[in-house]
Write a protein that holds these residues in place. Structure first.
Motif, PDB file in Angstrom:
ATOM      1  N   ILE A 150      70.680 -62.889  30.884  1.00 53.60           N
ATOM      2  CA  ILE A 150      69.751 -63.839  30.296  1.00 53.60           C
ATOM      3  C   ILE A 150      70.217 -64.119  28.867  1.00 53.60           C
ATOM      4  O   ILE A 150      70.525 -63.197  28.116  1.00 53.60           O
ATOM      5  CB  ILE A 150      68.293 -63.331  30.309  1.00 53.60           C
ATOM      6  CG1 ILE A 150      67.346 -64.383  29.702  1.00 53.60           C
ATOM      7  CG2 ILE A 150      68.155 -61.984  29.593  1.00 53.60           C
ATOM      8  CD1 ILE A 150      65.871 -64.050  29.899  1.00 53.60           C
ATOM      9  N   ALA A 151      70.329 -65.408  28.528  1.00 56.58           N
ATOM     10  CA  ALA A 151      70.609 -65.799  27.145  1.00 56.58           C
ATOM     11  C   ALA A 151      69.292 -66.195  26.514  1.00 56.58           C
ATOM     12  O   ALA A 151      68.671 -67.189  26.897  1.00 56.58           O
ATOM     13  CB  ALA A 151      71.601 -66.955  27.099  1.00 56.58           C
ATOM     14  N   LEU A 152      68.856 -65.405  25.566  1.00 57.21           N
ATOM     15  CA  LEU A 152      67.556 -65.610  24.935  1.00 57.21           C
ATOM     16  C   LEU A 152      67.666 -66.667  23.843  1.00 57.21           C
ATOM     17  O   LEU A 152      68.761 -66.969  23.351  1.00 57.21           O
ATOM     18  CB  LEU A 152      67.056 -64.282  24.364  1.00 57.21           C
ATOM     19  CG  LEU A 152      66.783 -63.217  25.441  1.00 57.21           C
ATOM     20  CD1 LEU A 152      66.833 -61.827  24.841  1.00 57.21           C
ATOM     21  CD2 LEU A 152      65.447 -63.476  26.115  1.00 57.21           C
ATOM     22  N   PRO A 153      66.544 -67.242  23.433  1.00 62.62           N
ATOM     23  CA  PRO A 153      66.596 -68.208  22.329  1.00 62.62           C
ATOM     24  C   PRO A 153      67.246 -67.547  21.107  1.00 62.62           C
ATOM     25  O   PRO A 153      67.069 -66.347  20.886  1.00 62.62           O
ATOM     26  CB  PRO A 153      65.128 -68.525  22.084  1.00 62.62           C
ATOM     27  CG  PRO A 153      64.424 -68.134  23.353  1.00 62.62           C
ATOM     28  CD  PRO A 153      65.173 -66.975  23.889  1.00 62.62           C
TER      29      PRO A 153
ATOM     30  N   ILE B 169      62.985 -62.537  17.965  1.00 66.65           N
ATOM     31  CA  ILE B 169      63.132 -63.950  18.325  1.00 66.65           C
ATOM     32  C   ILE B 169      61.893 -64.734  17.919  1.00 66.65           C
ATOM     33  O   ILE B 169      61.984 -65.872  17.441  1.00 66.65           O
ATOM     34  CB  ILE B 169      63.398 -64.094  19.833  1.00 66.65           C
ATOM     35  CG1 ILE B 169      64.703 -63.405  20.207  1.00 66.65           C
ATOM     36  CG2 ILE B 169      63.448 -65.569  20.231  1.00 66.65           C
ATOM     37  CD1 ILE B 169      64.935 -63.309  21.697  1.00 66.65           C
ATOM     38  N   GLN B 170      60.733 -64.145  18.093  1.00 61.29           N
ATOM     39  CA  GLN B 170      59.494 -64.822  17.706  1.00 61.29           C
ATOM     40  C   GLN B 170      59.468 -65.094  16.205  1.00 61.29           C
ATOM     41  O   GLN B 170      59.053 -66.167  15.755  1.00 61.29           O
ATOM     42  CB  GLN B 170      58.290 -63.964  18.110  1.00 61.29           C
ATOM     43  CG  GLN B 170      56.941 -64.602  17.778  1.00 61.29           C
ATOM     44  CD  GLN B 170      55.794 -63.822  18.374  1.00 61.29           C
ATOM     45  OE1 GLN B 170      55.589 -63.821  19.587  1.00 61.29           O
ATOM     46  NE2 GLN B 170      55.027 -63.147  17.523  1.00 61.29           N
ATOM     47  N   GLU B 171      59.929 -64.137  15.431  1.00 63.93           N
ATOM     48  CA  GLU B 171      59.987 -64.327  13.978  1.00 63.93           C
ATOM     49  C   GLU B 171      60.950 -65.455  13.613  1.00 63.93           C
ATOM     50  O   GLU B 171      60.648 -66.288  12.747  1.00 63.93           O
ATOM     51  CB  GLU B 171      60.419 -63.016  13.318  1.00 63.93           C
ATOM     52  CG  GLU B 171      60.453 -63.075  11.800  1.00 63.93           C
ATOM     53  CD  GLU B 171      60.856 -61.743  11.182  1.00 63.93           C
ATOM     54  OE1 GLU B 171      61.200 -61.728   9.976  1.00 63.93           O
ATOM     55  OE2 GLU B 171      60.843 -60.719  11.896  1.00 63.93           O
TER      56      GLU B 171
ATOM     57  N   TYR C 202      69.811 -74.148  22.371  1.00 65.81           N
ATOM     58  CA  TYR C 202      69.630 -74.218  20.918  1.00 65.81           C
ATOM     59  C   TYR C 202      68.176 -74.524  20.577  1.00 65.81           C
ATOM     60  O   TYR C 202      67.415 -75.013  21.415  1.00 65.81           O
ATOM     61  CB  TYR C 202      70.493 -75.322  20.324  1.00 65.81           C
ATOM     62  CG  TYR C 202      71.981 -75.108  20.409  1.00 65.81           C
ATOM     63  CD1 TYR C 202      72.526 -73.896  20.800  1.00 65.81           C
ATOM     64  CD2 TYR C 202      72.856 -76.131  20.102  1.00 65.81           C
ATOM     65  CE1 TYR C 202      73.892 -73.719  20.865  1.00 65.81           C
ATOM     66  CE2 TYR C 202      74.233 -75.963  20.167  1.00 65.81           C
ATOM     67  CZ  TYR C 202      74.737 -74.743  20.554  1.00 65.81           C
ATOM     68  OH  TYR C 202      76.091 -74.572  20.621  1.00 65.81           O
ATOM     69  N   PRO C 203      67.772 -74.323  19.320  1.00 63.85           N
ATOM     70  CA  PRO C 203      66.403 -74.679  18.922  1.00 63.85           C
ATOM     71  C   PRO C 203      66.122 -76.143  19.222  1.00 63.85           C
ATOM     72  O   PRO C 203      66.906 -77.028  18.864  1.00 63.85           O
ATOM     73  CB  PRO C 203      66.398 -74.423  17.404  1.00 63.85           C
ATOM     74  CG  PRO C 203      67.473 -73.429  17.183  1.00 63.85           C
ATOM     75  CD  PRO C 203      68.540 -73.732  18.200  1.00 63.85           C
TER      76      PRO C 203
END
Length: 720
Positions: A263-266, A289-291, A410-411
């Motif tokens: 899995i590639a996380l954000p 990641i949330q931060e 990406y974002p």
């Protein structure tokens, strides 16, 4: 293998300084209008090699109405006028079409999309900005130093449930952040290749872009020959493998039997790990990641939340998508059908959308009953477009998590709008684990956790679809054809050459990396891709909503300076006067422009708008510690912007002035080192300014001339 292919295509006498011409070109509809407009302004008369215009990126753009179809009409007109190949909307994703119809052993193909990768078929594909495609259209060369070559040795055999995206993400995770593959060619070798199907190889190959590699090439075998024969090109097969005694600049070894479901996380494909490892450290990983996501979203709207997707020690997702050049291949979809067999997706659960990579894939899914089976499961088969991969369809709701077999996460790549308080997250996974997660009601599940009877699906390609529906006009152009230009198709604004001195004002200074998706976002903003002024209004909008205003202010001062010889800004006029006193010339010998500053700039897409929009807004340079890819640096040069790089810590801030004295002489004399002088109150008081030691790195003589001219269009006008 790399040396042999490059030698055949090299038009210089020096294999260390390559001047390449390609066998074919390809562009999607999110950038071919700009390319064609640049080529027309540069004096094009015909397409010298097969040039495929694919309409797969913007067929369902979120805004714009008939703007998309205006572009398609314009593209078709150019194919009729100059002699090209037109793939109408919904027929194929560009890279799948090139695999099926154009790629062959020993060839080279240049595309204006960064995922131009056909190495599994023995074709060296390179994704570049539109300027490099224009050069080929004008029968010029693609110039670069001979690239380093890395061997990727494959051994073992993947376990059932482990797909090509898993292997690709393992490779990207290992190599992107340490720059091991950056601007290098990957040669896939080793005994592990023989047990991989052609589609499995292609699925790995297309993702090598995300490792920052320049290109890739694979050993070929009887499976390659069979694929080419089935697609009507058996005569284009030849065995390719390293010669005895071949040596490499580096080695990557992958034991396929050891690869896990990934899995590639954000917020990047390199942020990848085994699903197992993520589950073991879920809370800590999600917290970080949330931060990071909260920093991107800012204070608008409710807080960005990933932790809310944790329930009873498990991670739950909201949306599942398989699409495009990496996910939408036949075998991936067939494996999903096996995993989802006899399962029904509830209407109040996560949705599953599938975009087959081409109409021939779609037709075969129907013929073999897989389409019907997936429909009964509740999956929806969508048109053959890049939609969700490019953020123009299937945008998740606020704070939702989407799992996707496609190329990037990406974002805001999934289309969310943090500036409006709406933010979502995308994770990359293989189609098999996506199907397993869907079957488990949205609970993140590796495909290897399920017992599945995988049927051995084989794709049967039907050439009639393209024979009837693709307009192949290569070598049949009609110079008398009049082009139809819709109201949103605009010519490039006039761009101005460099002068004796270059004075830059910082319009944006950023920490960390600035990606091409931040420079100019995908999604609905790209509806205006054919209007240079309109699309430039979206530059940096997802990260810095004030950038455009600051850049336009500098552009306005330059216009005053150019037209009147003075600017309506007292501080600027004092600085201009002091520059003249110290460095000679007159005020009219100074070109004023804006500059962007960051540690790293240009990670991501090859889309030239990431550079051209900055130029339209009055940009003349960037200053960075690193340029993420060759293609982005080439884009800067082709749009007449200095790619200044420094090893020093960057402390420049918005509003600072930076002077490059005698920039014309630096370029004309072939110098590499550049002193960027930071100006402020110091120069007004005749004190010594602060100096940043920069380099232009290696520039060809052509590139120096392009920079002096103010961009590729001006350069070709001068030559004519």
């Amino acid at each position: 293998m790399t040396y042999g292919i490059l030698k055949i295509h090299n038009h210089s006498r020096d294999m260390e300084r390559l001047e390449l011409k390609f066998d074919a070109l390809v562009s999607p509809d999110n950038n071919y209008v700009n390319i064609l407009q640049t080529a027309r302004a540069s004096g094009i008369e015909r397409f010298p090699v097969p040039y495929v215009l694919s309409n797969c990126h913007h067929t369902l753009c979120a805004v714009g109405g008939t703007i998309n179809e205006d572009d398609h009409v314009f593209g078709l007109g150019n194919v009729e006028k100059y002699g090209g190949i037109f793939v109408p909307p919904y027929r194929a994703v560009l890279h799948q079409y090139m695999r099926e119809i154009m790629a062959g052993c020993g060839m080279m193909i240049l595309g204006s999309d960064s995922h131009t990768r056909y190495g599994a078929l023995g074709t060296m594909g390179i994704g570049e900005g539109g300027g490099e495609v224009v050069k080929q259209l004008l029968d010029r060369t693609y110039d670069l130093a001979y690239p380093p070559v890395i061997a990727v040795r494959l051994t073992g055999k993947p376990r059932p449930g482990v797909g090509p995206q898993d292997v690709a993400l393992a490779l990207v995770a290992a190599c992107f952040k340490n720059h091991f593959n950056k601007n290098k060619v990957l040669e896939f070798v080793g005994p592990g290749i023989r047990d991989l199907s052609m589609e499995y190889r292609m699925g790995i190959d297309v993702m090598t872009t995300e490792s920052a590699a320049l290109s890739s090439i694979w050993c070929t075998d009887e499976k390659t020959e069979e694929y080419l024969s089935e697609h009507g090109r058996g005569e284009e097969y030849r065995e390719m493998r390293p010669e005895e005694g071949a040596y490499y600049d580096g080695l990557i070894e992958i034991d396929l039997s050891e690869v896990e479901c990934m899995i590639a996380l954000p917020f990047h494909p390199s942020n990848a790990m085994p699903i197992r490892k993520f589950k073991e450290n879920m809370e800590e990983i999600l917290g970080g990641i949330q931060e990071e996501g909260q920093k991107i979203k800012g204070t608008k709207g409710e807080p960005f939340s990933l932790m809310s997707h944790m329930r009873d020690g498990e991670f739950y997702v909201d949306q599942a998508l398989v699409s495009g050049c990496s996910g939408g291949m036949f075998e991936n979809i067939g494996a999903m059908a096996d995993i989802l067999r006899d399962y029904g997706i509830p209407g109040n659960g996560l949705s599953l959308g599938i975009n087959p990579a081409s109409l021939p894939v779609m037709e075969d899914l129907m013929n073999q009953g897989l389409g019907a089976q997936l429909a009964l499961c509740g999956a929806t088969l969508r048109p053959c477009i890049c939609g969700p991969c490019f953020g123009v369809t299937d945008v998740p709701a606020n704070n939702q998590v989407s799992i996707r077999h496609m190329t990037r996460n990406y974002p805001n790549r999934e289309g969310s709008k943090p500036g409006q308080g709406q933010m979502a997250a995308a994770c990359l996974m293989d189609a098999r684990s996506i199907a397993a997660t869907v079957r488990n009601g949205g609970r993140l599940t590796a495909a290897t956790e399920l017992e599945v009877d995988y049927r051995q699906w084989k794709h049967h390609f039907n050439p009639e679809i393209y024979r009837n529906q693709v307009f192949d006009n290569y070598k049949k152009g009609n110079p008398e054809k009049t082009l139809t230009m819709g109201p949103n198709i605009a010519d490039w604004p006039r761009m101005y050459p460099l002068k004796k001195h270059l004075l830059l004002k910082v319009a944006g200074a950023y920490e960390g990396s600035v990606t091409t998706d931040e420079l100019i976002p995908s999604g609905e903003a790209s509806s205006f891709r054919s209007n240079p002024e309109k699309i430039s209004d979206y530059m940096m909008i997802s990260r810095d909503g004030e950038y455009v205003e600051r850049a336009k202010a500098v552009r306005g001062l330059e216009t005053e300076l150019r037209e009147k010889g003075t600017a309506g800004d007292e501080e600027l006029n004092r600085i201009l006067g002091e520059i003249v006193r110290r460095y000679g010339g007159s005020v009219r010998d100074i070109r004023l422009g804006s500059v962007m500053v960051s540690h790293q700039i240009g990670d991501g897409s090859s889309r030239e708008q990431a550079a051209s929009c900055q130029k339209v807004l009055g940009g003349y340079a960037n200053i960075a510690n690193e340029y993420a890819t060759k293609r982005y640096r080439s884009n800067l040069i082709n749009w007449g912007m200095l790619p200044l790089r420094t090893e020093e810590r960057l402390t420049l801030k918005e509003g600072d002035y930076v002077l490059i004295p005698d920039v014309e002489s630096i370029l004309r004399e072939g110098k590499t080192e550049v002193e960027a002088r930071i100006l402020g109150s110091e120069i007004q008081n005749s004190q010594k300014s602060t100096v940043i030691k920069c380099t232009l790195d290696t520039l060809t003589e052509k590139e120096r001339q392009i920079l002096l001219a103010g961009g590729l269009i001006n350069y070709y006008k001068e030559q004519r």
